[in-house]
Design an enzyme around this catalytic site. Structure first.
Site, mmCIF file in Angstrom:
data_model
loop_
_atom_site.group_PDB
_atom_site.id
_atom_site.type_symbol
_atom_site.label_atom_id
_atom_site.label_comp_id
_atom_site.label_asym_id
_atom_site.label_seq_id
_atom_site.Cartn_x
_atom_site.Cartn_y
_atom_site.Cartn_z
ATOM 1 N N VAL A 44 43.839 17.368 70.687
ATOM 2 C CA VAL A 44 43.618 18.763 71.056
ATOM 3 C C VAL A 44 42.295 19.293 70.488
ATOM 4 O O VAL A 44 41.491 19.888 71.204
ATOM 5 C CB VAL A 44 44.810 19.634 70.589
ATOM 6 C CG1 VAL A 44 44.461 21.113 70.636
ATOM 7 C CG2 VAL A 44 46.005 19.373 71.484
ATOM 8 N N CYS A 72 54.394 15.201 72.024
ATOM 9 C CA CYS A 72 54.787 16.619 72.125
ATOM 10 C C CYS A 72 56.251 16.857 72.478
ATOM 11 O O CYS A 72 56.984 17.448 71.690
ATOM 12 C CB CYS A 72 53.890 17.322 73.134
ATOM 13 S SG CYS A 72 52.180 17.440 72.562
HETATM 14 P P1 NAD Z 1 46.516 14.587 66.120
HETATM 15 O O1 NAD Z 1 47.527 14.055 65.209
HETATM 16 O O2 NAD Z 1 45.929 13.715 67.188
HETATM 17 O O3 NAD Z 1 45.269 15.156 65.262
HETATM 18 C C1 NAD Z 1 45.383 15.993 64.175
HETATM 19 C C2 NAD Z 1 44.110 15.869 63.347
HETATM 20 O O4 NAD Z 1 44.148 16.841 62.304
HETATM 21 C C3 NAD Z 1 43.931 14.504 62.654
HETATM 22 O O5 NAD Z 1 42.677 13.955 62.997
HETATM 23 C C4 NAD Z 1 44.012 14.851 61.160
HETATM 24 O O6 NAD Z 1 43.183 14.022 60.352
HETATM 25 C C5 NAD Z 1 43.520 16.289 61.153
HETATM 26 N N1 NAD Z 1 43.908 17.042 59.955
HETATM 27 C C6 NAD Z 1 45.101 17.121 59.323
HETATM 28 N N2 NAD Z 1 45.019 17.908 58.239
HETATM 29 C C7 NAD Z 1 43.745 18.362 58.169
HETATM 30 C C8 NAD Z 1 43.025 19.197 57.258
HETATM 31 N N3 NAD Z 1 43.613 19.750 56.196
HETATM 32 N N4 NAD Z 1 41.717 19.423 57.503
HETATM 33 C C9 NAD Z 1 41.099 18.874 58.559
HETATM 34 N N5 NAD Z 1 41.715 18.058 59.446
HETATM 35 C C10 NAD Z 1 43.019 17.806 59.252
HETATM 36 O O7 NAD Z 1 47.150 15.886 66.764
HETATM 37 P P2 NAD Z 1 47.096 16.375 68.297
HETATM 38 O O8 NAD Z 1 47.845 15.447 69.166
HETATM 39 O O9 NAD Z 1 45.695 16.749 68.638
HETATM 40 O O10 NAD Z 1 47.986 17.710 68.178
HETATM 41 C C11 NAD Z 1 47.546 18.833 67.436
HETATM 42 C C12 NAD Z 1 48.468 19.991 67.750
HETATM 43 O O11 NAD Z 1 48.342 20.366 69.120
HETATM 44 C C13 NAD Z 1 49.961 19.708 67.538
HETATM 45 O O12 NAD Z 1 50.594 20.874 67.084
HETATM 46 C C14 NAD Z 1 50.442 19.366 68.934
HETATM 47 O O13 NAD Z 1 51.822 19.634 69.103
HETATM 48 C C15 NAD Z 1 49.612 20.305 69.765
HETATM 49 N N6 NAD Z 1 49.383 19.844 71.154
HETATM 50 C C16 NAD Z 1 49.144 18.536 71.387
HETATM 51 C C17 NAD Z 1 48.893 18.105 72.695
HETATM 52 C C18 NAD Z 1 48.637 16.636 72.987
HETATM 53 O O14 NAD Z 1 48.699 16.268 74.154
HETATM 54 N N7 NAD Z 1 48.364 15.800 72.005
HETATM 55 C C19 NAD Z 1 48.890 19.044 73.746
HETATM 56 C C20 NAD Z 1 49.099 20.380 73.456
HETATM 57 C C21 NAD Z 1 49.353 20.776 72.153
#
Ligand code: NAD
Length: 431
Positions: free
Chosen positions: A11, A264
């Site tokens: 995201v 998700c």
């Molecule tokens: P992800 O796990 O791919 O990425 C999260 C990132 O955050 C990682 O790179 C991690 O290192 C970083 N992170 C964690 N703690 C941190 C900190 N203190 N400082 C800086 N960086 C930090 O997650 P994602 O799949 O992108 O999902 C993120 C959010 O968006 C979730 O809540 C998810 O439910 C939501 N979401 C995801 C999708 C999807 O398709 N993946 C779609 C819509 C919403």
């Protein structure tokens, strides 16, 4: 406007690159230094169609997109900071694990130096954004920041297009100032007449969970209808088609298969139900959807076990939770492969993009570089993910290299009659 995005996962990174495409100066921050190093050298840490080009355009040419491990430096003069860290399920509990969100909220509170809008883009239970506000307010005066909920609806595999052409943008605010800033941010989308839903912070948080839960319910529903179709000799694809033509129902998310997976739906369904329970409300439909989806792995695994001799070699085509991504989080294909492995079967596998991620987690499978090598001498083939390259396999060739001509098409991408003509025993889902 200067934007900061905290968390460069699916995201955060897609949002960052797309905001740069809109013309905003955007800094993406992540605590994972290797990831930042990789991104600074122009390499996307995951597979998403179009990301490499967008990354290289804004990192090297326009220079609107930068990456940094330091929130402190990035936050100088930031107008908007987005929280896009993960909110996985807490181990052994149904709730969302918000520890990453709380950490980032605290870090943001230490680094606000002029007025900025703090936006929750991560999927978070209702009430979380208000808690973030309290955390920041411990260090920063109320007039120096505002909180907004702006959930993200992109889908992996078509994330860039989903971000640039969303069905809607939801903006949850509690003041006019932050709403105006958010409307200005999304102005490039207003020109495309994208519907904007302006609402309260709580409503916005619920919209995201209610949307994902509804889609999961649609999948769970058609999967149970598929089970009935199999028993009575009906065809679930025709059922879906006829149902989907009805505008009140719609055809999307009505394809029977091995159940929903990914990063998700599974976690959001249980987290939503858990939040409701905490508030004294029972979301009984969602609890059933969750149980039904969980039971599906064993159900499909047992269907295969009933048709394939114990100890046989089975080839899995497709490991990612859906096509066009390398994401294997909660992949139903892998869960079914694991179930069969635990029951004594040997597993060959191939996926166009998710091999590295799967190899890192599962060393007990035999990995191959293409479908044909993976099918050599196997007793059965399982199509677990409907990648396009599996849609036109040469079954004359495959028929000559397999030990037994047996195929379990979990995604219903083949025609039974055509495969039976080639002497394959063919098992679809819901037919
Ligand atoms: P992800 O796990 O791919 O990425 C999260 C990132 O955050 C990682 O790179 C991690 O290192 C970083 N992170 C964690 N703690 C941190 C900190 N203190 N400082 C800086 N960086 C930090 O997650 P994602 O799949 O992108 O999902 C993120 C959010 O968006 C979730 O809540 C998810 O439910 C939501 N979401 C995801 C999708 C999807 O398709 N993946 C779609 C819509 C919403």
């Amino acid at each position: 406007m200067k934007l900061v995005i905290v968390g460069t996962g699916y995201v955060g990174l897609v949002s960052g690159a797309c905001f740069a495409e809109f013309g905003y100066k955007t800094i993406c921050v992540d605590k994972d230094k290797d990831r930042i190093e990789k991104l600074n050298s122009g390499k996307c840490p995951f597979y998403e169609p179009g990301m490499d080009d967008l990354l290289s355009k804004h990192l090297k040419n326009t220079k609107l997109l930068t990456f940094s491990p330091s929130l402190k430096e990035s936050m100088i003069d930031a107008d908007i900071v987005f929280i896009t860290v993960g909110t996985p399920s807490r181990r052994l509990e149904d709730e969302a694990d918000l520890s990453f969100v709380w950490t980032v909220a605290d870090e943001i509170s230490q680094n606000i130096n002029s007025y900025c809008v703090v936006v929750t883009k991560s999927t978070v239970p209702v009430g979380t954004s208000k808690e973030i506000k309290k955390i920041i307010n411990k260090k920063i005066a109320k007039d120096k920041f505002d909180i907004v909920s702006n959930p993200e609806f992109l889908r992996e595999g078509s994330a860039i297009n989903d971000f640039m052409r969303p069905d809607r943008v939801v903006i949850g605010t509690d003041c006019n100032k932050s709403e105006e800033i958010m409307r200005e941010l999304y102005r490039p989308l207003f020109l495309r007449e994208t519907p904007i839903v302006s609402t309260t912070i709580e409503t916005s948080e619920i919209i995201k969970y209610a949307s994902n839960s509804f889609l999961a319910t649609k999948i769970g529903f058609i999967n149970e209808i598929a089970d009935l179709c199999e028993v009575v000799g009906a065809d679930v694809q025709d059922v879906s088609k006829a149902m989907g033509i009805d505008n009140r129902i719609g055809s999307k998310f009505l394809n029977a298969g091995p159940g929903y997976g990914g990063s998700c739906f599974p976690k959001d369904v249980i987290a939503f139900s858990s939040t409701a329970k905490k508030n004294g409300v029972e979301l009984s439909i969602l609890n059933s959807v969750h149980n039904s989806n969980n039971n599906r792995i064993k159900k499909i695994g047992d269907k295969i076990i009933n048709k394939v001799d114990g100890g046989s070699l089975i080839c899995f085509l497709g490991l990612s939770f859906k096509p066009n991504t390398d994401d294997i989080r909660e992949s139903t294909s892998i869960k079914i492969a694991n179930y069969l492995y635990d029951n004594g079967y040997k597993i060959n596998c191939y996926d166009p993009k998710a091999m590295d991620n799967t190899k890192n987690e599962f060393q007990n499978y035999n990995y191959f570089n293409n479908s044909y090598d993976a099918c050599k001498n196997v007793d059965a083939i399982v199509i677990g993910t409907e990648w396009n390259e599996f849609r036109a396999l040469n079954f004359d060739e495959i028929g000559n290299i397999v030990k037994k001509r047996k195929i379990f098409d979990l995604r219903n991408i083949y025609n039974q009659i055509e495969l039976e003509k080639k002497d394959f025993e063919y098992y679809a889902t819901g037919k």
